[in-house]
Scaffold this motif. Structure first.
Motif, PDB file in Angstrom:
ATOM      1  N   LEU A 120      32.922  30.843  36.374  1.00 44.47           N
ATOM      2  CA  LEU A 120      33.180  31.376  35.234  1.00 44.47           C
ATOM      3  C   LEU A 120      33.008  32.678  35.164  1.00 44.47           C
ATOM      4  O   LEU A 120      33.474  33.864  34.531  1.00 44.47           O
ATOM      5  CB  LEU A 120      32.180  30.746  34.546  1.00 44.47           C
ATOM      6  CG  LEU A 120      32.300  30.196  34.545  1.00 44.47           C
ATOM      7  CD1 LEU A 120      30.851  28.651  33.900  1.00 44.47           C
ATOM      8  CD2 LEU A 120      32.538  29.411  32.648  1.00 44.47           C
ATOM      9  N   GLN A 121      31.960  33.738  36.292  1.00 44.39           N
ATOM     10  CA  GLN A 121      32.259  35.234  36.890  1.00 44.39           C
ATOM     11  C   GLN A 121      33.672  35.322  36.882  1.00 44.39           C
ATOM     12  O   GLN A 121      33.864  36.653  36.636  1.00 44.39           O
ATOM     13  CB  GLN A 121      30.906  35.457  37.849  1.00 44.39           C
ATOM     14  CG  GLN A 121      29.511  34.633  37.498  1.00 44.39           C
ATOM     15  CD  GLN A 121      28.568  35.209  38.900  1.00 44.39           C
ATOM     16  OE1 GLN A 121      29.133  34.621  40.203  1.00 44.39           O
ATOM     17  NE2 GLN A 121      27.645  35.703  38.220  1.00 44.39           N
ATOM     18  N   SER A 122      34.177  34.734  37.848  1.00 46.28           N
ATOM     19  CA  SER A 122      35.254  35.112  38.169  1.00 46.28           C
ATOM     20  C   SER A 122      36.335  35.702  37.023  1.00 46.28           C
ATOM     21  O   SER A 122      36.715  35.466  35.922  1.00 46.28           O
ATOM     22  CB  SER A 122      35.967  34.214  39.187  1.00 46.28           C
ATOM     23  OG  SER A 122      37.034  35.238  39.821  1.00 46.28           O
ATOM     24  N   GLY A 123      36.714  37.390  37.478  1.00 49.56           N
ATOM     25  CA  GLY A 123      38.579  38.046  35.511  1.00 49.56           C
ATOM     26  C   GLY A 123      37.829  37.860  34.852  1.00 49.56           C
ATOM     27  O   GLY A 123      38.128  38.845  34.527  1.00 49.56           O
ATOM     28  N   SER A 124      36.250  37.394  34.345  1.00 48.41           N
ATOM     29  CA  SER A 124      35.940  38.432  33.444  1.00 48.41           C
ATOM     30  C   SER A 124      35.631  40.049  33.279  1.00 48.41           C
ATOM     31  O   SER A 124      35.876  40.430  32.359  1.00 48.41           O
ATOM     32  CB  SER A 124      34.967  36.280  33.374  1.00 48.41           C
ATOM     33  OG  SER A 124      34.811  35.781  32.452  1.00 48.41           O
ATOM     34  N   ASP A 125      34.126  39.804  34.776  1.00 51.22           N
ATOM     35  CA  ASP A 125      34.065  41.462  34.359  1.00 51.22           C
ATOM     36  C   ASP A 125      35.579  42.201  34.344  1.00 51.22           C
ATOM     37  O   ASP A 125      35.811  43.212  33.624  1.00 51.22           O
ATOM     38  CB  ASP A 125      33.679  41.447  35.675  1.00 51.22           C
ATOM     39  CG  ASP A 125      34.117  41.134  37.393  1.00 51.22           C
ATOM     40  OD1 ASP A 125      34.733  39.948  36.804  1.00 51.22           O
ATOM     41  OD2 ASP A 125      33.367  40.838  38.463  1.00 51.22           O
ATOM     42  N   VAL A 126      36.396  41.672  35.335  1.00 49.30           N
ATOM     43  CA  VAL A 126      37.617  42.480  35.474  1.00 49.30           C
ATOM     44  C   VAL A 126      38.325  42.633  34.467  1.00 49.30           C
ATOM     45  O   VAL A 126      38.545  43.841  33.402  1.00 49.30           O
ATOM     46  CB  VAL A 126      38.620  42.769  36.309  1.00 49.30           C
ATOM     47  CG1 VAL A 126      40.470  42.731  36.459  1.00 49.30           C
ATOM     48  CG2 VAL A 126      37.980  42.327  37.683  1.00 49.30           C
ATOM     49  N   ALA A 127      38.596  41.855  33.758  1.00 50.14           N
ATOM     50  CA  ALA A 127      39.376  41.466  31.825  1.00 50.14           C
ATOM     51  C   ALA A 127      38.425  42.687  31.412  1.00 50.14           C
ATOM     52  O   ALA A 127      38.954  43.514  30.279  1.00 50.14           O
ATOM     53  CB  ALA A 127      39.291  40.301  31.175  1.00 50.14           C
ATOM     54  N   ARG A 344      44.246  36.672  29.479  1.00 51.17           N
ATOM     55  CA  ARG A 344      43.412  38.392  30.306  1.00 51.17           C
ATOM     56  C   ARG A 344      43.353  37.263  31.154  1.00 51.17           C
ATOM     57  O   ARG A 344      43.179  36.657  33.254  1.00 51.17           O
ATOM     58  CB  ARG A 344      43.492  39.588  30.426  1.00 51.17           C
ATOM     59  CG  ARG A 344      43.668  40.313  31.283  1.00 51.17           C
ATOM     60  CD  ARG A 344      43.326  41.746  30.915  1.00 51.17           C
ATOM     61  NE  ARG A 344      44.301  42.400  30.397  1.00 51.17           N
ATOM     62  CZ  ARG A 344      44.751  42.376  28.676  1.00 51.17           C
ATOM     63  NH1 ARG A 344      43.373  43.062  27.973  1.00 51.17           N
ATOM     64  NH2 ARG A 344      45.958  43.017  28.679  1.00 51.17           N
ATOM     65  N   ALA A 345      42.030  36.572  30.964  1.00 50.94           N
ATOM     66  CA  ALA A 345      41.424  36.671  32.110  1.00 50.94           C
ATOM     67  C   ALA A 345      41.376  34.925  32.435  1.00 50.94           C
ATOM     68  O   ALA A 345      41.274  34.830  33.676  1.00 50.94           O
ATOM     69  CB  ALA A 345      39.999  36.081  31.410  1.00 50.94           C
ATOM     70  N   THR A 346      42.259  34.591  32.291  1.00 55.50           N
ATOM     71  CA  THR A 346      42.984  32.701  32.314  1.00 55.50           C
ATOM     72  C   THR A 346      43.719  33.279  33.323  1.00 55.50           C
ATOM     73  O   THR A 346      44.134  32.898  34.452  1.00 55.50           O
ATOM     74  CB  THR A 346      44.298  32.054  31.235  1.00 55.50           C
ATOM     75  OG1 THR A 346      42.734  32.426  30.381  1.00 55.50           O
ATOM     76  CG2 THR A 346      44.255  31.152  31.957  1.00 55.50           C
ATOM     77  N   LEU A 347      44.947  34.307  33.513  1.00 54.78           N
ATOM     78  CA  LEU A 347      45.874  34.564  34.652  1.00 54.78           C
ATOM     79  C   LEU A 347      44.623  35.065  35.465  1.00 54.78           C
ATOM     80  O   LEU A 347      45.682  35.633  36.806  1.00 54.78           O
ATOM     81  CB  LEU A 347      46.496  35.570  34.163  1.00 54.78           C
ATOM     82  CG  LEU A 347      47.602  35.375  32.639  1.00 54.78           C
ATOM     83  CD1 LEU A 347      48.709  36.197  32.168  1.00 54.78           C
ATOM     84  CD2 LEU A 347      48.801  34.372  33.753  1.00 54.78           C
ATOM     85  N   LEU A 348      43.902  35.943  35.187  1.00 58.03           N
ATOM     86  CA  LEU A 348      43.169  35.872  36.655  1.00 58.03           C
ATOM     87  C   LEU A 348      42.508  35.864  37.186  1.00 58.03           C
ATOM     88  O   LEU A 348      42.715  35.518  38.783  1.00 58.03           O
ATOM     89  CB  LEU A 348      41.817  37.784  36.272  1.00 58.03           C
ATOM     90  CG  LEU A 348      42.642  38.844  35.303  1.00 58.03           C
ATOM     91  CD1 LEU A 348      41.406  39.850  34.534  1.00 58.03           C
ATOM     92  CD2 LEU A 348      43.604  39.640  36.528  1.00 58.03           C
ATOM     93  N   SER A 349      42.079  34.279  36.602  1.00 57.51           N
ATOM     94  CA  SER A 349      41.732  33.136  36.827  1.00 57.51           C
ATOM     95  C   SER A 349      42.478  32.575  37.790  1.00 57.51           C
ATOM     96  O   SER A 349      42.306  31.857  39.216  1.00 57.51           O
ATOM     97  CB  SER A 349      40.686  31.857  36.437  1.00 57.51           C
ATOM     98  OG  SER A 349      39.507  32.941  35.399  1.00 57.51           O
ATOM     99  N   LEU A 350      43.599  32.554  37.848  1.00 54.47           N
ATOM    100  CA  LEU A 350      45.203  31.803  38.160  1.00 54.47           C
ATOM    101  C   LEU A 350      44.768  32.338  39.357  1.00 54.47           C
ATOM    102  O   LEU A 350      45.769  31.366  40.593  1.00 54.47           O
ATOM    103  CB  LEU A 350      45.766  32.018  37.014  1.00 54.47           C
ATOM    104  CG  LEU A 350      47.775  31.195  37.819  1.00 54.47           C
ATOM    105  CD1 LEU A 350      46.994  29.786  37.888  1.00 54.47           C
ATOM    106  CD2 LEU A 350      48.732  31.429  37.392  1.00 54.47           C
ATOM    107  N   GLN A 351      45.376  33.718  40.112  1.00 53.31           N
ATOM    108  CA  GLN A 351      45.236  34.670  40.694  1.00 53.31           C
ATOM    109  C   GLN A 351      44.318  34.045  41.540  1.00 53.31           C
ATOM    110  O   GLN A 351      44.569  33.957  43.043  1.00 53.31           O
ATOM    111  CB  GLN A 351      45.419  36.257  40.343  1.00 53.31           C
ATOM    112  CG  GLN A 351      45.715  37.137  41.257  1.00 53.31           C
ATOM    113  CD  GLN A 351      44.140  37.599  42.661  1.00 53.31           C
ATOM    114  OE1 GLN A 351      43.550  37.158  41.590  1.00 53.31           O
ATOM    115  NE2 GLN A 351      44.451  37.227  43.514  1.00 53.31           N
ATOM    116  N   SER A 352      43.049  33.848  41.025  1.00 55.72           N
ATOM    117  CA  SER A 352      42.192  33.631  42.396  1.00 55.72           C
ATOM    118  C   SER A 352      42.044  32.804  42.770  1.00 55.72           C
ATOM    119  O   SER A 352      41.078  32.344  43.571  1.00 55.72           O
ATOM    120  CB  SER A 352      40.472  33.726  41.063  1.00 55.72           C
ATOM    121  OG  SER A 352      39.627  33.790  41.980  1.00 55.72           O
TER     122      SER A 352
END
Length: 416
Positions: A120-127, A344-352
């Motif tokens: 849940l934390q992953s990607g959200s802070d970056v976005a 954006r957060a979904t794509l960052l999470s896909l990368q993660s």
């Protein structure tokens, strides 16, 4: 000054404050005091076998991987602030349970709760960082801001590892317990964040967010190859620092007393790279720099494998850490530019997700190759893995020349 003008000025100021709050949040959530001793804690204090410990690790990586994209869609649907808050609560709660319970069958689900929180934390802070800069009129500053963000994370982890060792000398459970308290304190900063959201009527549904993200990746080769390259390249530094570092030093007969200090040096190499990465990598030269990265990684791994002098291998590890720090802000900026705000957060999470799956698969490869042949052979296998990253960056550069300019989304509309 009119009320409308006042709101226009105050809005960017409030979103700019988000940047400082995210830094503080990342600092507190990355004070991982337990990192150098948690396996010792589980085996000594909780009397778990190594098989049970590795079962927990493998299951946790799998849970995190499965949760990455759904939790990213939650962030895009319900908000980055909500995702960070829920994730922080789950991580802190999972840590407390791991610190105080004794049964394997309670520790296992507690660690899984912890893993979902991390997803849940992953990607959200970056976005949230990227979009706060957009709303503050500072979008071009993102590589420098991302570099400072990564430096905060690396430095927090490095400093806390030394403090964790000192606390462990008092009681092995203390590093885990204190980490959970520090993680919970990060909620203070999340509560003060302002959500950089779209107009409410434009908010997509959860399934709609997943569909839009899948469509975007399917249609845009430059985004697809960038996600794959970013995930693949990031695996090598992680393995060097968190998986191979201690076995390498043991193989070279280095006293365990030196591990903490040498680990700190590796983390500081990444911090320095992150801090100066936005200056070292000019946007117009980013493609060439990224093309060189897997080649340098492979060369460093070969040197580590064949040179018996330990400090030469360690220096190559520091080079890998430094280079990772310099390129990470550029990769993050490129991915954010090519992702629409709605997903954006979904794509960052896909990368993660891809990154997590690669790490989950590569850890047993390292163990099997090292046990059957040698640790040098394992480094050579990872050097060969860099060829995959090189192929992916070549495909990305070709797709960028073909259609990157037409599909870049740096001009996302910013609500007034």
């Amino acid at each position: 000054m009119s009320a409308e003008a006042t709101a226009t000025v105050a809005g960017p100021d409030r979103f700019q404050r988000n940047i400082r709050l995210v830094y503080l949040y990342q600092c507190f959530t990355n004070l991982t005091l337990f990192m150098p001793v948690w396996i010792v804690f589980l085996r000594t204090e909780r009397h778990l076998t190594l098989t049970q410990v590795t079962a927990i690790m493998g299951g946790a990586w799998l849970i995190t991987a499965l949760a990455e994209v759904p939790t990213g869609a939650i962030a895009d649907t319900l908000g980055r602030r909500f995702s960070l808050m829920l994730g922080t609560i789950l991580v802190a709660g999972g840590m407390v349970l791991v610190a105080v319970v004794e049964s394997f069958w309670v520790i296992l689900p507690a660690y899984f709760v912890w893993s979902v929180g991390m997803a849940l934390q992953s990607g959200s802070d970056v976005a949230l960082l990227y979009e706060s800069l957009q709303l503050s009129g500072r979008e071009k500053d993102y590589p420098a801001v991302a570099g400072r963000s990564f430096a905060v994370i690396q430095l927090s982890q490095a400093v806390s590892s030394i403090l964790g060792g000192l606390l462990a000398a008092v009681a092995l459970y203390l590093p885990m317990l204190v980490t959970s308290v520090l993680t919970a304190l990060a909620l203070i900063f999340v509560a003060r964040l302002r959500e950089p959201q779209q107009h409410e009527e434009a908010r997509p549904s959860y399934l709609g967010t997943l569909r839009e993200a899948a469509t975007l990746v399917r249609r845009r080769a430059n985004l697809r190859y960038l996600i794959l390259f970013t995930s693949t390249l990031a695996v090598v530094p992680w393995l060097v620092v968190f998986v191979t570092f201690q076995p390498y030093l043991s193989d070279r007969r280095i006293a365990v007393a030196w591990f903490g200090l040498l680990f700190l040096v590796l983390r500081l190499a990444s911090v320095i790279g992150s801090r100066f990465g936005s200056r070292a990598v000019e946007p117009r030269l980013a493609g060439r720099y990224l093309l060189a990265a897997p080649i340098v990684f492979a060369a460093a791994l070969v040197i580590i494998a064949v040179v018996r002098t330990w400090w030469v291998g360690f220096a190559m590890m520091a080079v890998i850490g430094f280079l990772q720090g310099t390129i990470r802000p550029s990769l993050s900026d490129l991915l954010n530019q090519r992702a629409t705000r709605a997903v954006r957060a979904t794509l960052l999470s896909l990368q993660s997700l891809i990154y997590t799956l690669l790490i989950a698969a590569s850890q047993p490869v390292f163990g099997v190759v090292t046990d059957r042949w040698s640790i040098g052979s394992a480094y050579l296998v990872f050097a060969a893995f860099c060829a995959v990253a090189l192929l992916l960056v070549l495909l990305w550069l070709r797709s960028e020349r073909r259609d990157g300019a037409a599909t870049a989304t740096t001009a996302d509309a910013v609500p007034e």
